[in-house]
Write a protein that holds these residues in place. Structure first.
Motif: not given
Length: 223
Positions: A203-209, A217-223
């Motif tokens: 598995s791999v996750s990608y955030a705010n592509m 600039n990618p945004s901060a990661i949050c749950s």
């Protein structure tokens, strides 16, 4: 679609890909014992879109990547993001990516994250160009890594690539050959997992592509 999960929260859009034995893109993958579960954000033939990479034009791809801890890589190759050229009809079929992020694993369990590039200045490509590794970094599972990539393709040695990871410059390469001499001067980004067949999931996750000609600039990661 059970192997793909799309989550939207207040400050994150997260795409999670889980590749399982037997996942494939059709008869070509099956014939070569390859597996894939990937996403392309648009039809690459639509060249007017800002999400298509044009030769000799700067293009930016920004996102964050997460690999769960404790996973094993048993495939002979695992790709976690690649740039493909739009092939010419006369080229050899299924040309490999002009740029790829390749993931390998150390005995310690940590991962080696590499960038490979390919080029061919010939008008018609009769053979697969060899990949050249131009960058690598050891990373750990269970952590988010922010990526900011700027790419300018050129098969004749005028390409440019710059890479930041977690806001630290990791690579800047100028006057390099990257890409193919195609009639359709465009390429496209696809992300997810592409690998040689394996008996275990990964598995791999990608955030705010984000992708396009403008720097992002990618945004901060949050749950």
């Amino acid at each position: 679609m059970s192997d793909f999960k799309y989550v939207v929260s207040d400050c994150s859009i997260i795409d999670t890909f889980t590749i399982s034995p037997g996942n494939g893109g059709g008869t070509l993958d099956a014939a070569h014992s390859n597996e894939r579960i990937e996403l392309i954000t648009l039809d690459p033939i639509i060249r007017k879109s800002k999400e298509v990479i044009m030769v000799s034009k700067d293009y930016n791809i920004s996102y964050s990547m997460f690999i769960p801890a404790g996973q094993k890589i048993t495939s002979s190759f695992t790709i976690v993001g690649q740039v493909h050229a739009v092939e010419d009809r006369d080229d050899i079929a299924a040309m490999p990516p002009i740029m790829a992020f390749v993931l390998k694993q150390k005995e310690s369990g940590k991962y080696v994250w590499q960038m490979h590039i390919r080029s061919d200045s010939k008008k018609i490509s009769r053979a697969f160009p060899k990949a050249k590794m131009i960058w690598e970094k050891t990373i750990e599972g269970g952590k988010w890594y922010k990526i900011q990539l700027t790419l300018r393709t050129s098969p004749r040695g005028k390409a440019y690539v710059r890479l930041y990871v977690n806001d630290v410059k990791e690579l800047e390469k100028t006057n390099a050959p990257i890409g193919y001499n195609n009639d359709n001067p465009s390429a496209y980004w696809q992300f997810g997992i592409y690998r040689r067949s394996s008996s275990i999931p990964f598995s791999v996750s990608y955030a705010n592509m984000m992708q396009g000609p403008e720097i992002s600039n990618p945004s901060a990661i949050c749950s």
